[in-house]
Design a protein around this motif. Structure first.
Motif, mmCIF file in Angstrom:
data_model
loop_
_atom_site.group_PDB
_atom_site.id
_atom_site.type_symbol
_atom_site.label_atom_id
_atom_site.label_comp_id
_atom_site.label_asym_id
_atom_site.label_seq_id
_atom_site.Cartn_x
_atom_site.Cartn_y
_atom_site.Cartn_z
ATOM 1 N N SER A 65 48.647 18.231 88.423
ATOM 2 C CA SER A 65 49.705 18.743 89.291
ATOM 3 C C SER A 65 50.570 17.636 89.888
ATOM 4 O O SER A 65 51.704 17.874 90.290
ATOM 5 C CB SER A 65 49.102 19.584 90.415
ATOM 6 N N SER A 66 50.030 16.404 89.946
ATOM 7 C CA SER A 66 50.796 15.288 90.492
ATOM 8 C C SER A 66 51.488 14.463 89.414
ATOM 9 O O SER A 66 52.092 13.431 89.709
ATOM 10 C CB SER A 66 49.872 14.375 91.316
ATOM 11 N N GLY A 67 51.409 14.913 88.157
ATOM 12 C CA GLY A 67 52.078 14.213 87.066
ATOM 13 C C GLY A 67 51.280 13.070 86.468
ATOM 14 O O GLY A 67 51.801 12.316 85.637
ATOM 15 N N ARG A 68 50.015 12.927 86.856
ATOM 16 C CA ARG A 68 49.156 11.874 86.323
ATOM 17 C C ARG A 68 48.332 12.362 85.140
ATOM 18 O O ARG A 68 47.957 13.528 85.088
ATOM 19 C CB ARG A 68 48.217 11.360 87.421
ATOM 20 N N ALA A 69 48.038 11.445 84.225
ATOM 21 C CA ALA A 69 47.284 11.828 83.027
ATOM 22 C C ALA A 69 45.808 12.067 83.357
ATOM 23 O O ALA A 69 45.198 13.012 82.850
ATOM 24 C CB ALA A 69 47.411 10.743 81.962
ATOM 25 N N ASN A 70 45.210 11.194 84.163
ATOM 26 C CA ASN A 70 43.787 11.316 84.512
ATOM 27 C C ASN A 70 42.906 11.471 83.280
ATOM 28 O O ASN A 70 42.040 12.345 83.221
ATOM 29 C CB ASN A 70 43.559 12.491 85.468
ATOM 30 N N GLY A 71 43.131 10.621 82.291
ATOM 31 C CA GLY A 71 42.302 10.634 81.093
ATOM 32 C C GLY A 71 42.808 11.521 79.973
ATOM 33 O O GLY A 71 42.294 11.470 78.851
ATOM 34 N N LYS A 72 43.790 12.354 80.249
ATOM 35 C CA LYS A 72 44.317 13.246 79.211
ATOM 36 C C LYS A 72 45.392 12.534 78.395
ATOM 37 O O LYS A 72 46.003 11.575 78.838
ATOM 38 C CB LYS A 72 44.872 14.531 79.844
ATOM 39 N N GLY A 73 45.638 13.035 77.190
ATOM 40 C CA GLY A 73 46.641 12.448 76.318
ATOM 41 C C GLY A 73 46.098 12.260 74.913
ATOM 42 O O GLY A 73 45.088 12.868 74.531
ATOM 43 N N VAL A 74 46.764 11.397 74.142
ATOM 44 C CA VAL A 74 46.352 11.137 72.759
ATOM 45 C C VAL A 74 45.075 10.300 72.765
ATOM 46 O O VAL A 74 44.963 9.307 73.481
ATOM 47 C CB VAL A 74 47.464 10.406 71.985
ATOM 48 N N ILE A 75 44.089 10.725 71.963
ATOM 49 C CA ILE A 75 42.803 10.030 71.874
ATOM 50 C C ILE A 75 42.873 8.989 70.756
ATOM 51 O O ILE A 75 43.536 9.188 69.737
ATOM 52 C CB ILE A 75 41.668 11.033 71.575
ATOM 53 N N GLY A 76 42.174 7.861 70.938
ATOM 54 C CA GLY A 76 42.154 6.798 69.945
ATOM 55 C C GLY A 76 41.715 7.270 68.565
ATOM 56 O O GLY A 76 40.937 8.221 68.444
#
Length: 251
Positions: free
Chosen positions: A157-168
């Motif tokens: 909700s604050s626009g931070r990834a917090n570990g989410k996104g494309v995985i290696g």
């Protein structure tokens, strides 16, 4: 099965069509101290996966073990392979296509989920994320119901990834049952902590039954994957023996 009290059925096998009785609101409130009740002073019963509300009681819609968590959360723990998207779940998806500003991901459900290129930390129209077909993406469902296309985001909700996104790309992704995933993510469960004492590793667990792991070597990565798959059927004592065996080999 004739209707039974939900509290008495916890830990027992329930079948679709079973009715679980809930105590009257006054009795529910008496189970907890007033200080532990939410504002408003009324205990709210939450039914999780495998349960539906039927008036003042619960109707079982899935076969499995009935589970309970305080103050009043009930769900059915089943070993299903097929994942049904749920709003708020964190999952691992595979990018299948890119259509304009939208990525389509296979999350293991009945239909593909959409992911906007703006749903990444720091993404703008000029600064687009580097996402390609075939990439693994760890995201969270913000839309998941039978009437709308599932939608994922890779920010909070604050626009931070917090570990989410494309995985290696160097690790290994494999599939397990949804029941094992819930077991691994239970706060009281220490399987992952015990395993990391044997092999230092990176791990991402999706509620859709997909797990991505990466250890120091390919051999260790494969061993970790096999151990995690076996944990679904091992008792706590058997698991300790397996971990001790591999720990001795590492030393």
């Amino acid at each position: 099965m004739s209707p039974v009290w939900a509290q008495d059925a916890v830990g027992r096998v329930v079948l679709p069509g079973d009715v679980l009785l809930l105590p009257p609101p006054q009795s529910q409130d008496a189970l907890l101290s007033l200080s532990s009740l939410p504002s408003g002073g009324r205990l709210r019963v939450v039914c999780g996966p495998g349960l539906m509300r039927q008036g003042d009681d619960l109707l079982v819609s899935k076969c499995g073990l009935l589970r309970h968590r305080d103050p009043a959360v009930y769900w059915v723990d089943s070993q299903q392979k097929r994942y049904v998207p749920v709003k708020g779940d964190h999952v691992i998806g595979i990018v299948t296509t890119k259509s304009g500003d939208i990525f389509k991901l296979d999350t293991g459900g009945s239909e593909q989920a959409s992911l906007s290129f703006l749903a990444f930390e720091g993404a703008t129209k000029k600064n687009r994320p580097n996402v390609k077909v075939g990439d693994l993406v760890y995201g969270q469902f913000i839309v998941a119901n039978k009437d709308m296309e599932p939608e994922l985001v890779c920010i909070d909700s604050s626009g931070r990834a917090n570990g989410k996104g494309v995985i290696g790309q160097d690790g290994l992704m494999f599939k397990v049952s949804v029941g094992l995933v819930r077991k691994l993510l239970t706060p009281q469960n220490d399987i992952i902590q015990e395993l990391m004492k044997v092999y230092p590793l990176e791990i991402v667990i999706g509620m859709n039954g997909r797990i991505w792991v990466k250890a120091k070597t390919i051999q260790q990565t494969l061993i970790v994957a096999n151990i995690l798959e076996a944990c679904e059927y091992l008792t706590a004592e058997q698991r300790k023996q397996v971990f001790a065996k591999f720990s001795d080999n590492v030393l």
